[in-house]
Design a protein around this motif. Sequence first.
Motif, PDB file in Angstrom:
ATOM      1  N   ARG A  34       0.848  -1.199   0.000  1.00 33.29           N
ATOM      2  CA  ARG A  34       0.000   0.000   0.000  1.00 33.29           C
ATOM      3  C   ARG A  34       0.881   1.246   0.000  1.00 33.29           C
ATOM      4  NH1 ARG A  34      -5.574  -0.512   1.617  1.00 33.29           N
ATOM      5  NH2 ARG A  34      -6.111  -2.682   2.047  1.00 33.29           N
ATOM      6  N   GLN A  35       1.576   1.428  -1.099  1.00 38.73           N
ATOM      7  CA  GLN A  35       2.450   2.596  -1.250  1.00 38.73           C
ATOM      8  C   GLN A  35       1.859   3.471  -2.347  1.00 38.73           C
ATOM      9  OE1 GLN A  35       6.554   1.587  -1.866  1.00 38.73           O
ATOM     10  NE2 GLN A  35       7.083   3.648  -2.580  1.00 38.73           N
ATOM     11  N   SER A  36       1.380   4.641  -1.978  1.00 36.29           N
ATOM     12  CA  SER A  36       0.576   5.439  -2.908  1.00 36.29           C
ATOM     13  C   SER A  36       1.377   5.982  -4.086  1.00 36.29           C
ATOM     14  CB  SER A  36      -0.091   6.596  -2.161  1.00 36.29           C
ATOM     15  OG  SER A  36       0.890   7.453  -1.609  1.00 36.29           O
ATOM     16  N   ASP A  37       2.693   6.175  -3.911  1.00 39.59           N
ATOM     17  CA  ASP A  37       3.487   6.788  -4.980  1.00 39.59           C
ATOM     18  C   ASP A  37       4.396   5.796  -5.690  1.00 39.59           C
ATOM     19  OD1 ASP A  37       5.161   6.313  -2.867  1.00 39.59           O
ATOM     20  OD2 ASP A  37       6.157   8.271  -2.933  1.00 39.59           O
ATOM     21  N   LYS A  38       4.167   4.512  -5.487  1.00 43.26           N
ATOM     22  CA  LYS A  38       5.037   3.517  -6.113  1.00 43.26           C
ATOM     23  C   LYS A  38       4.767   3.431  -7.614  1.00 43.26           C
ATOM     24  CE  LYS A  38       2.087  -0.571  -5.674  1.00 43.26           C
ATOM     25  NZ  LYS A  38       2.019  -1.980  -5.241  1.00 43.26           N
ATOM     26  N   VAL A  42      -7.665  -3.120  -7.254  1.00 39.78           N
ATOM     27  CA  VAL A  42      -8.520  -2.141  -7.918  1.00 39.78           C
ATOM     28  C   VAL A  42      -8.885  -2.702  -9.289  1.00 39.78           C
ATOM     29  CG1 VAL A  42      -8.717   0.213  -8.801  1.00 39.78           C
ATOM     30  CG2 VAL A  42      -7.387  -0.234  -6.723  1.00 39.78           C
ATOM     31  N   GLN A  43     -10.173  -2.646  -9.629  1.00 45.43           N
ATOM     32  CA  GLN A  43     -10.626  -3.184 -10.910  1.00 45.43           C
ATOM     33  C   GLN A  43     -11.488  -2.143 -11.610  1.00 45.43           C
ATOM     34  OE1 GLN A  43     -10.553  -7.916 -10.246  1.00 45.43           O
ATOM     35  NE2 GLN A  43     -12.489  -7.021  -9.676  1.00 45.43           N
ATOM     36  N   GLU A  97      -4.944   8.088  -8.922  1.00 46.30           N
ATOM     37  CA  GLU A  97      -6.034   8.483  -8.021  1.00 46.30           C
ATOM     38  C   GLU A  97      -6.805   7.247  -7.541  1.00 46.30           C
ATOM     39  OE1 GLU A  97     -10.318  10.787  -8.272  1.00 46.30           O
ATOM     40  OE2 GLU A  97      -8.739  11.347  -9.692  1.00 46.30           O
ATOM     41  N   MET A  98      -7.115   6.326  -8.456  1.00 44.30           N
ATOM     42  CA  MET A  98      -7.842   5.116  -8.064  1.00 44.30           C
ATOM     43  C   MET A  98      -7.014   4.299  -7.082  1.00 44.30           C
ATOM     44  SD  MET A  98      -9.738   3.846 -11.589  1.00 44.30           S
ATOM     45  CE  MET A  98      -8.294   3.867 -12.639  1.00 44.30           C
ATOM     46  N   TRP A 145      -7.609   3.314  -2.916  1.00 50.53           N
ATOM     47  CA  TRP A 145      -7.522   1.981  -2.314  1.00 50.53           C
ATOM     48  C   TRP A 145      -6.550   1.978  -1.130  1.00 50.53           C
ATOM     49  CZ3 TRP A 145      -3.701  -1.877  -1.752  1.00 50.53           C
ATOM     50  CH2 TRP A 145      -4.188  -3.117  -1.311  1.00 50.53           C
ATOM     51  N   CYS A 146      -5.447   2.697  -1.276  1.00 54.26           N
ATOM     52  CA  CYS A 146      -4.448   2.730  -0.203  1.00 54.26           C
ATOM     53  C   CYS A 146      -5.004   3.358   1.077  1.00 54.26           C
ATOM     54  CB  CYS A 146      -3.210   3.517  -0.659  1.00 54.26           C
ATOM     55  SG  CYS A 146      -2.223   2.653  -1.897  1.00 54.26           S
ATOM     56  N   LEU A 147      -5.967   4.260   0.918  1.00 52.92           N
ATOM     57  CA  LEU A 147      -6.546   4.931   2.081  1.00 52.92           C
ATOM     58  C   LEU A 147      -7.572   4.071   2.809  1.00 52.92           C
ATOM     59  CD1 LEU A 147      -7.001   8.523   0.605  1.00 52.92           C
ATOM     60  CD2 LEU A 147      -5.331   7.808   2.333  1.00 52.92           C
ATOM     61  N   ARG A 148      -8.062   3.019   2.126  1.00 48.82           N
ATOM     62  CA  ARG A 148      -9.042   2.143   2.771  1.00 48.82           C
ATOM     63  C   ARG A 148      -8.357   1.241   3.779  1.00 48.82           C
ATOM     64  NH1 ARG A 148     -11.362  -0.077  -2.834  1.00 48.82           N
ATOM     65  NH2 ARG A 148     -12.036   1.901  -3.748  1.00 48.82           N
TER      66      ARG A 148
END
Length: 689
Positions: free
Chosen positions: A322-326, A428-429, A680-681, A685-688
């Motif tokens: 869960r790394q948002s900027d990877k 994410v789908q 963004e999508m 997911w990372c924030l959930r």
Amino acid sequence: MSDQLKTLLRRGLSAHEGNRPEEAEKIYRQILDISPANAEAEHLLATLLTGQGRNGEAIDLFESCLSSVGANPAARCNYAIALESSGQIEKAIDQFKQAISYHGDFPTALYHLARLEIPRGHLGQAVDLLGRLLGLKPDHFEGLLLFGNALHALGQEKAALMSLDHAAEAAGITPDMICRVATAHLRLGYPGPAQGLYQRALSIDAKFVPGLRGLGQSLAHQGQYAKAIALLKTARQLAKDTDDIDLVLADITLKCGDVFGTIEILEAVLKANPDNAMADALLLRSKAKLASGDGTEFAKEAKNWAKHHMPIAAKPVFANTRQSDKRLRIGWISPFFCEHPSFKLLGSLARNLNRHEVELFLYSATPRPDDVTRSWQVMADGWREVFGQDPMQIADRIRKDKIDILIDLCGAHPTQPIEVFALHAAPVQASLSPTTTGMTQIDYLIGHKEVFSGKLANNKGLSEHPQKLELGPYLPGELDDTFPVSPLPAAFNDDIIRFGCIDKLANISDETLMCFARILNKITNSRIVIQDDVLEDSYAAKTFLDRTRQAGINRDRLDLAGTVAAEDRPALFAQIDIGLAPFPAICLENHFEMLWSGVPFVSLASDLPGSRLGLAILADIGLEALCAHTEKGYVDKCIMLSTDLKALASIRENMRDRIRNAKAFHAPAVAREFEESCREMWQNWCLRK
């Protein structure tokens, strides 16, 4: 072993081989009553039970006797077949491997192991195994058939066809075997050779239903719909189960523009067999072409389709970080990574993705790889052949690849392994389908902002969350500057206005035809050219002309065109003053081509699924005023355009500058926005928790 047991075994084996299973089972159990640990009787009974689908009982017996008969490679293979039948694929593969390891190249083990390796994507291993098999048994029919399919999947077309030709020889005079080779040719994209083989089978048995069905299908693939329908109707009269025949008929009638006839066929299939997922998917796609439909009702039907046909699976725990900027791993899955409009529409996007930001994995469910397939492969950071694989295997592969966002390119198409999304293959789908998929497991529907500007998206009619883009995601194919924009035809043709609808007949709804009739009645010096490849066929042309007559269009105001070679398409557009986009569905690639040729088109945007694509591309070049929202508005805009030839000529002359200056036609800009949307999508997911 006593003489009594030997006699019973002979009797049991005779009944077994004579297809008298109840008698054979009774004798084998009699032996086991006398000699409870008789390994030979256990093996034979286990094999018998496997053939009856009683796999649990069979496996228990195999595991009891294997220590005694395991030196027999046939016994180990029979055990593996029982394991496979019970869904224990990995254990089955292990047993086939043991049969080969312990006993050398045993043909049965080689064949079945290759058969199981192909759906796992291990094509190289399968080809090696089949090569060894055919070295031992050059005329092994099943092996030759499988070898041809595997070689074709590896791009070895010449060798694949040679193997299929050898399989056709090995089939001899057995119609069923001949038709299986023909079906392989058809699936791999060779309708001509398939036609010859089906005809060969029918020369042996003129009433052989698979031969009639297959010959009809092969003729349909070659655009000979009238002959195909006649054969399929004959097959239908002879067949007990007509579902497969009806599906081919439905596909033909849809291509020829008879949407209501298609719906009637499919509803009859589903009335008799409600679980036919392919028929239901085709029905859903057919209903999306009805201008008289209701967007909200369609969304409900899509949800019902998904609920009825999609598997239910719990969300797995994903190993993705869960790394948002990877660097994101994005997967696209489609049956159309081949010669298909999707290459023109999405190829530029794929080429321009920033590979420092994203990795692109392509999961190809394409049955017929071709030269365009190779072009897709070059653009992929990871390429996976998944055609013919079980959806669970595909989903497992996607999870192993640690795909962050999995994107469907075509929605609930009958050949799309859409079940992969129901199995939660990625965190994410999303889908690029112009219509809702009806699947709650698909999180986002990605599309141009104008696609989501109708009521359906705003009243939560979609199963997915709308992911709105300012640009794209579709782009035209390579823009060819070598041919100039032609002058306005009406200026040199006694002011005769020629309209043009260059689209699939299936997209030209009855309501569209009635608008055409009103336009022709209002503009007396006008004609319409209609082009679709299927118009080469007499049945397709007659079906369409019947529909135009019912709509009130005189035949002498119509110019029909069938197949037009790529080099002749500029001349086709040079005849057209004003384009007419059908509604509610359009072929997007044709309208990109129309605009590049300088021809403006009038479109109609409603709340029906897929009806707003024309508005999206017109808005991108500042011509959104050409999009109507009612049928009256559609007719009025056509009339207005036809009355000002000077303005029409100016639009035509400046069209390419509009396109060149439009940010939405600039592939790097579209790709950057697409990446940002994916980011963004992913961040959501990372924030959930």
